[in-house]
Design a protein around this motif. Structure first.
Motif, PDB file in Angstrom:
ATOM      1  N   MET A  23       0.834  -1.180   0.000  1.00 63.34           N
ATOM      2  CA  MET A  23       0.000   0.000   0.000  1.00 63.34           C
ATOM      3  C   MET A  23       0.880   1.245   0.000  1.00 63.34           C
ATOM      4  SD  MET A  23      -3.202   0.767   2.375  1.00 63.34           S
ATOM      5  CE  MET A  23      -3.901   2.355   2.509  1.00 63.34           C
ATOM      6  N   THR A  24       0.457   2.236  -0.728  1.00 58.19           N
ATOM      7  CA  THR A  24       1.211   3.478  -0.843  1.00 58.19           C
ATOM      8  C   THR A  24       1.083   4.292   0.438  1.00 58.19           C
ATOM      9  OG1 THR A  24       0.678   3.490  -3.191  1.00 58.19           O
ATOM     10  CG2 THR A  24       1.517   5.523  -2.272  1.00 58.19           C
ATOM     11  N   PRO A  25       2.207   4.817   0.957  1.00 56.53           N
ATOM     12  CA  PRO A  25       2.124   5.651   2.155  1.00 56.53           C
ATOM     13  C   PRO A  25       1.262   6.884   1.911  1.00 56.53           C
ATOM     14  CG  PRO A  25       4.402   5.101   1.669  1.00 56.53           C
ATOM     15  CD  PRO A  25       3.576   4.632   0.513  1.00 56.53           C
ATOM     16  N   LEU A  26       0.680   7.397   2.977  1.00 59.14           N
ATOM     17  CA  LEU A  26      -0.190   8.563   2.888  1.00 59.14           C
ATOM     18  C   LEU A  26       0.545   9.753   2.279  1.00 59.14           C
ATOM     19  CD1 LEU A  26      -2.903   9.899   3.499  1.00 59.14           C
ATOM     20  CD2 LEU A  26      -2.007  10.477   5.762  1.00 59.14           C
ATOM     21  N   THR A  27       1.807   9.955   2.651  1.00 55.36           N
ATOM     22  CA  THR A  27       2.547  11.102   2.118  1.00 55.36           C
ATOM     23  C   THR A  27       2.716  11.011   0.603  1.00 55.36           C
ATOM     24  OG1 THR A  27       4.611   9.983   2.698  1.00 55.36           O
ATOM     25  CG2 THR A  27       3.810  11.649   4.225  1.00 55.36           C
ATOM     26  N   CYS A  28       2.887   9.810   0.071  1.00 53.90           N
ATOM     27  CA  CYS A  28       3.003   9.649  -1.384  1.00 53.90           C
ATOM     28  C   CYS A  28       1.655   9.906  -2.053  1.00 53.90           C
ATOM     29  CB  CYS A  28       3.509   8.257  -1.749  1.00 53.90           C
ATOM     30  SG  CYS A  28       5.251   8.006  -1.369  1.00 53.90           S
ATOM     31  N   ARG A  29       0.587   9.492  -1.426  1.00 54.16           N
ATOM     32  CA  ARG A  29      -0.740   9.715  -2.001  1.00 54.16           C
ATOM     33  C   ARG A  29      -1.114  11.190  -1.982  1.00 54.16           C
ATOM     34  NH1 ARG A  29      -4.475   5.443   0.914  1.00 54.16           N
ATOM     35  NH2 ARG A  29      -3.085   6.021   2.591  1.00 54.16           N
ATOM     36  N   VAL A  30      -0.706  11.909  -0.943  1.00 52.46           N
ATOM     37  CA  VAL A  30      -1.072  13.321  -0.820  1.00 52.46           C
ATOM     38  C   VAL A  30      -0.128  14.212  -1.627  1.00 52.46           C
ATOM     39  CG1 VAL A  30      -1.299  15.256   0.794  1.00 52.46           C
ATOM     40  CG2 VAL A  30      -2.164  13.000   1.424  1.00 52.46           C
ATOM     41  N   PHE A  31       1.176  14.023  -1.449  1.00 54.47           N
ATOM     42  CA  PHE A  31       2.161  14.920  -2.055  1.00 54.47           C
ATOM     43  C   PHE A  31       2.823  14.363  -3.303  1.00 54.47           C
ATOM     44  CE2 PHE A  31       2.232  15.978   2.524  1.00 54.47           C
ATOM     45  CZ  PHE A  31       1.729  17.257   2.419  1.00 54.47           C
ATOM     46  N   GLY A  32       2.597  13.119  -3.626  1.00 54.87           N
ATOM     47  CA  GLY A  32       3.267  12.491  -4.760  1.00 54.87           C
ATOM     48  C   GLY A  32       4.558  11.832  -4.314  1.00 54.87           C
ATOM     49  N   HIS A  33       5.125  11.034  -5.178  1.00 50.53           N
ATOM     50  CA  HIS A  33       6.351  10.316  -4.854  1.00 50.53           C
ATOM     51  C   HIS A  33       7.542  11.267  -4.840  1.00 50.53           C
ATOM     52  CE1 HIS A  33       4.324   6.484  -5.133  1.00 50.53           C
ATOM     53  NE2 HIS A  33       3.818   6.846  -6.301  1.00 50.53           N
ATOM     54  N   ASP A  34       8.511  10.957  -4.043  1.00 49.09           N
ATOM     55  CA  ASP A  34       9.757  11.718  -3.958  1.00 49.09           C
ATOM     56  C   ASP A  34      10.854  10.836  -4.558  1.00 49.09           C
ATOM     57  OD1 ASP A  34      11.786  13.468  -3.384  1.00 49.09           O
ATOM     58  OD2 ASP A  34      11.787  13.096  -1.226  1.00 49.09           O
ATOM     59  N   TYR A  35      11.037  10.949  -5.871  1.00 47.82           N
ATOM     60  CA  TYR A  35      11.954  10.061  -6.575  1.00 47.82           C
ATOM     61  C   TYR A  35      13.407  10.473  -6.402  1.00 47.82           C
ATOM     62  CZ  TYR A  35       8.000   7.946  -8.985  1.00 47.82           C
ATOM     63  OH  TYR A  35       6.844   7.274  -9.283  1.00 47.82           O
ATOM     64  N   GLN A  36      14.260   9.465  -6.345  1.00 48.06           N
ATOM     65  CA  GLN A  36      15.701   9.648  -6.377  1.00 48.06           C
ATOM     66  C   GLN A  36      16.207   8.952  -7.628  1.00 48.06           C
ATOM     67  OE1 GLN A  36      17.833   7.773  -3.201  1.00 48.06           O
ATOM     68  NE2 GLN A  36      19.695   8.922  -3.623  1.00 48.06           N
ATOM     69  N   PHE A  37      17.009   9.640  -8.424  1.00 49.51           N
ATOM     70  CA  PHE A  37      17.503   9.119  -9.696  1.00 49.51           C
ATOM     71  C   PHE A  37      18.973   8.768  -9.576  1.00 49.51           C
ATOM     72  CE2 PHE A  37      13.833  11.627 -10.582  1.00 49.51           C
ATOM     73  CZ  PHE A  37      13.188  10.982 -11.619  1.00 49.51           C
ATOM     74  N   THR A  38      19.342   7.609 -10.102  1.00 48.82           N
ATOM     75  CA  THR A  38      20.733   7.169 -10.122  1.00 48.82           C
ATOM     76  C   THR A  38      21.037   6.559 -11.486  1.00 48.82           C
ATOM     77  OG1 THR A  38      20.144   5.004  -9.239  1.00 48.82           O
ATOM     78  CG2 THR A  38      20.805   6.686  -7.647  1.00 48.82           C
ATOM     79  N   ALA A  39      22.313   6.500 -11.809  1.00 46.64           N
ATOM     80  CA  ALA A  39      22.738   5.887 -13.071  1.00 46.64           C
ATOM     81  C   ALA A  39      23.692   4.752 -12.769  1.00 46.64           C
ATOM     82  CB  ALA A  39      23.406   6.927 -13.961  1.00 46.64           C
ATOM     83  N   GLU A  40      23.449   3.629 -13.412  1.00 47.78           N
ATOM     84  CA  GLU A  40      24.318   2.459 -13.305  1.00 47.78           C
ATOM     85  C   GLU A  40      24.659   2.028 -14.721  1.00 47.78           C
ATOM     86  OE1 GLU A  40      21.979  -0.359 -11.185  1.00 47.78           O
ATOM     87  OE2 GLU A  40      21.814   0.909  -9.415  1.00 47.78           O
ATOM     88  N   GLY A  41      25.821   2.434 -15.189  1.00 42.60           N
ATOM     89  CA  GLY A  41      26.189   2.149 -16.575  1.00 42.60           C
ATOM     90  C   GLY A  41      25.285   2.920 -17.517  1.00 42.60           C
ATOM     91  N   THR A  42      24.650   2.215 -18.453  1.00 43.69           N
ATOM     92  CA  THR A  42      23.758   2.875 -19.413  1.00 43.69           C
ATOM     93  C   THR A  42      22.314   2.910 -18.926  1.00 43.69           C
ATOM     94  OG1 THR A  42      23.389   0.789 -20.577  1.00 43.69           O
ATOM     95  CG2 THR A  42      25.183   2.198 -21.383  1.00 43.69           C
ATOM     96  N   THR A  43      22.071   2.475 -17.695  1.00 41.26           N
ATOM     97  CA  THR A  43      20.719   2.421 -17.152  1.00 41.26           C
ATOM     98  C   THR A  43      20.511   3.510 -16.110  1.00 41.26           C
ATOM     99  OG1 THR A  43      20.715   0.035 -17.431  1.00 41.26           O
ATOM    100  CG2 THR A  43      19.029   0.950 -16.003  1.00 41.26           C
ATOM    101  N   MET A  44      19.446   4.287 -16.280  1.00 41.29           N
ATOM    102  CA  MET A  44      19.037   5.249 -15.265  1.00 41.29           C
ATOM    103  C   MET A  44      17.905   4.612 -14.477  1.00 41.29           C
ATOM    104  SD  MET A  44      17.481   9.112 -15.536  1.00 41.29           S
ATOM    105  CE  MET A  44      15.914   8.569 -16.201  1.00 41.29           C
ATOM    106  N   ARG A  45      18.019   4.639 -13.154  1.00 42.31           N
ATOM    107  CA  ARG A  45      16.992   4.061 -12.292  1.00 42.31           C
ATOM    108  C   ARG A  45      16.440   5.143 -11.378  1.00 42.31           C
ATOM    109  NH1 ARG A  45      17.403  -1.235 -13.048  1.00 42.31           N
ATOM    110  NH2 ARG A  45      19.438  -2.133 -13.507  1.00 42.31           N
ATOM    111  N   TRP A  46      15.164   4.998 -11.041  1.00 43.26           N
ATOM    112  CA  TRP A  46      14.555   5.899 -10.075  1.00 43.26           C
ATOM    113  C   TRP A  46      13.682   5.099  -9.131  1.00 43.26           C
ATOM    114  CZ3 TRP A  46      13.490   5.835 -15.254  1.00 43.26           C
ATOM    115  CH2 TRP A  46      12.209   5.461 -15.648  1.00 43.26           C
ATOM    116  N   SER A  47      13.656   5.558  -7.883  1.00 43.35           N
ATOM    117  CA  SER A  47      12.828   4.919  -6.863  1.00 43.35           C
ATOM    118  C   SER A  47      12.410   5.971  -5.844  1.00 43.35           C
ATOM    119  CB  SER A  47      13.588   3.785  -6.180  1.00 43.35           C
ATOM    120  OG  SER A  47      14.749   4.293  -5.552  1.00 43.35           O
ATOM    121  N   CYS A  48      11.289   5.743  -5.215  1.00 40.94           N
ATOM    122  CA  CYS A  48      10.766   6.670  -4.218  1.00 40.94           C
ATOM    123  C   CYS A  48      11.592   6.517  -2.940  1.00 40.94           C
ATOM    124  CB  CYS A  48       9.289   6.392  -3.951  1.00 40.94           C
ATOM    125  SG  CYS A  48       8.540   7.557  -2.782  1.00 40.94           S
ATOM    126  N   VAL A  49      12.045   7.634  -2.380  1.00 42.59           N
ATOM    127  CA  VAL A  49      12.868   7.578  -1.171  1.00 42.59           C
ATOM    128  C   VAL A  49      12.045   7.176   0.053  1.00 42.59           C
ATOM    129  CG1 VAL A  49      14.561   9.234  -2.005  1.00 42.59           C
ATOM    130  CG2 VAL A  49      12.603  10.050  -0.719  1.00 42.59           C
TER     131      VAL A  49
END
Length: 87
Positions: A1-27
């Motif tokens: 289940m999505t946390p309340l803060t993500c539902r209210v304010f949206g996700h807070d993504y962090q972006f990283t690069a590993e070689g030719t791949t860019m990844r993002w995930s919610c902190v």
């Protein structure tokens, strides 16, 4: 289940690069995220760096909304007066 803060304010993504791949995930560790492949590692790194910027990173360099309000009002009034002159 999505946390309340993500539902209210949206996700807070962090972006990283590993070689030719860019990844993002919610902190907030809600599980939201993804990845994208680029042609080169330099492109992936450049996009990850650009997307990972936060609005608060350059807070002192941008004028606050209220500071620009008089300028915006003056511009709107000037456009309105010029519109009446042309009509």
């Amino acid at each position: 289940m999505t946390p309340l803060t993500c539902r209210v304010f949206g996700h807070d993504y962090q972006f990283t690069a590993e070689g030719t791949t860019m990844r993002w995930s919610c902190v907030r560790e809600c599980g939201a995220g993804g990845s994208k492949e680029y042609e080169s590692a330099a492109q992936a790194q450049r996009y990850a760096r650009a997307f990972d910027r936060k609005d608060t990173d350059d807070l002192g360099r941008r004028a606050p909304l209220m500071g620009l309000f008089p300028l915006r009002m003056a511009r709107a009034m000037r456009k309105r007066v010029e519109g009446r002159r042309q009509a």
